[in-house]
Enzyme design. Structure first.
Site, PDB file in Angstrom:
ATOM      1  CG  HIS A  13      47.628  46.118  45.678  1.00 42.32           C
ATOM      2  ND1 HIS A  13      46.790  45.237  45.022  1.00 42.32           N
ATOM      3  CD2 HIS A  13      48.665  46.349  44.844  1.00 42.32           C
ATOM      4  CE1 HIS A  13      47.319  44.935  43.840  1.00 42.32           C
ATOM      5  NE2 HIS A  13      48.461  45.594  43.720  1.00 42.32           N
ATOM      6  CE1 TYR A  32      38.745  39.177  46.008  1.00 42.55           C
ATOM      7  CE2 TYR A  32      39.642  41.402  46.134  1.00 42.55           C
ATOM      8  CZ  TYR A  32      39.746  40.054  46.392  1.00 42.55           C
ATOM      9  OH  TYR A  32      40.856  39.562  47.036  1.00 42.55           O
ATOM     10  N   PRO A  53      39.855  31.130  48.470  1.00 44.87           N
ATOM     11  CG  PRO A  53      40.378  30.959  46.208  1.00 44.87           C
ATOM     12  CD  PRO A  53      39.713  30.218  47.321  1.00 44.87           C
ATOM     13  CE  LYS A  74      41.796  37.868  55.676  1.00 40.74           C
ATOM     14  NZ  LYS A  74      42.724  38.989  55.642  1.00 40.74           N
ATOM     15  CE1 TYR A 107      40.866  41.221  49.995  1.00 46.50           C
ATOM     16  CE2 TYR A 107      42.984  42.340  50.279  1.00 46.50           C
ATOM     17  CZ  TYR A 107      42.136  41.545  49.534  1.00 46.50           C
ATOM     18  OH  TYR A 107      42.563  41.048  48.318  1.00 46.50           O
TER      19      TYR A 107
END
Length: 394
Positions: free
Chosen positions: A72, A201, A293, A297, A385
């Site tokens: 990704h 998200y 979550p 991480k 991220y």
């Protein structure tokens, strides 16, 4: 039995530590309470940071990941019914890999057994002893009930939040930090066509939702819910109805449906316990810390822990240098708290909090709007991220 490092727990932390030690010529034995099929079938999410991908590739564990994992190059923040793309590669030059944690576990188990590694599944009544002396040992029973003693130089507690290793550290020297969030995630796996190739998200007035994927045919979706929600109250039709309400919007995004073959509710918490060392006992992974979550991480922190720990043990056994072992907890904690900050921020940014005022809800939307309109803010999100650089020990 005698070994150099006794490892309790055959999750990603314990297994990867055993593999890293093997590559450094250090012997270990892994003790695991469950059987192999259970360990390999324990479904967990898997968004791997660039650093985690590099570790797996550099240590010969990345072949199947590179073949079957999903690379990704960014992610999507969605609010007010519209998508806003965050391009990781453009902002940081890095990407993430979507590859299930249980798949990583399968790969490491296969490699450890191929290399002659000692993994004792179905180990019962495990207990650690004399961890503050120079000759620690572990007592346990095998699947037939026979008792065993494992003498070792060090013990690595990789046995998770509910394990026996963290309680072996005296409460008088341990500092515990915890936050329990007033919601959980209802997660499903479905045989349905992905709505797009990267994660979404989603902030919505009805609550957070997340779109992810495991393969071109399997999607992973989450809904914010009460932490004690009874999954029996969520038949498939209700789940899809709620996902449509939260994820679809004015930009004509349409969520394909399909058969749901797994669902469950996961509570949300942040947890840190330190120090991560007492004598010759070292904690790694969920035994010392848990993150919500939202920031992806959990497993990545476990990988960082055992990377540091394996190098510290290598310095001790090769050079009789204990400085890295002495600094293990401090170097891990610096990374852990940065990951906790990011996970807390992402959770606060995206979820509905019932106790928030209308003013605070508007501030939340304003912050989302700022993040997606500022290259500096997007870069900060992307850097965290994809994973901050590993801090190298002196």
């Amino acid at each position: 039995m005698r070994t150099q490092v006794g490892i309790i727990g055959a999750g990603p932390a314990g297994l990867l530590l055993s593999h890293l030690l093997h590559l450094a010529g250090i012997e270990s034995v892994v003790l695991e309470a469950r059987d192999r099929p259970y360990v390999e079938g324990r479904i967990r999410a898997g968004v791997l940071e660039q650093g985690t991908v590099d570790v797996l590739n550099q240590t010969g564990l990345g072949e199947r990941m590179n073949r079957e994992g999903l690379l990704h190059h960014g992610t999507t923040l969605r609010f007010r019914g519209r998508n806003h793309h965050i391009d990781f590669v453009d902002l940081t030059g890095k990407a993430v890999m979507v590859y299930g944690q249980h798949e990583v576990v399968k790969d490491i188990i296969a490699q450890r057994l191929k290399d002659g590694g000692n993994i004792q599944f179905e180990a019962a009544d495990v207990s650690v002893h004399d961890v503050d002396g120079e000759r620690p040992f572990i007592l346990w029973r095998d699947k037939n009930g026979s008792p065993h003693k494992l003498d070792c130089d060090f013990i690595a507690g990789c046995d998770g939040f509910h394990g026996i290793c963290r309680p072996a550290i005296p409460a008088s020297i341990q500092q515990v930090y915890e936050r329990v969030y007033p919601f959980g995630w209802l997660g499903i796996l479905a045989k349905s066509k992905p709505v797009q190739e990267e994660l979404i998200y989603n902030n919505h007035a009805r609550g957070f939702a997340l779109f992810s994927m495991r393969s071109p045919e399997i999607t992973r979706l989450y809904l914010q819910c009460d932490p004690d929600e009874d999954i029996a109250n969520w038949p498939d039709d209700r789940i899809w109805e709620e996902l449509h309400k939260r994820l679809e919007g004015e930009d004509n995004l349409r969520l394909p449906e399909g058969p749901i073959f797994q669902k469950g509710v996961t509570p949300m918490r942040s947890f840190v316990a330190g120090p991560m060392r007492h004598g010759r006992l070292f904690l790694a992974g969920d035994a010392a810390h848990i993150v919500p979550p939202t920031g992806a991480k959990g497993m990545n922190l476990a990988v960082a822990d055992v990377r540091y720990l394996s190098r510290a043990l290598e310095s001790f056994f090769r050079k009789n240098d204990s400085d890295r072992l002495a600094g293990y907890s401090d170097i891990c904690m610096r990374r852990i708290w940065k990951a906790q900050r990011f996970s807390w921020w992402m959770t606060s940014l995206l979820h509905k909090f019932d106790e928030r005022s209308a003013f605070e809800n508007e501030v939340q939307l304003a912050e989302l709007d700022y993040v997606v309109s500022s290259r500096a803010a997007m870069t900060s999100l992307a850097e965290n991220y994809v994973g901050l650089p590993f801090e190298e020990q002196a």
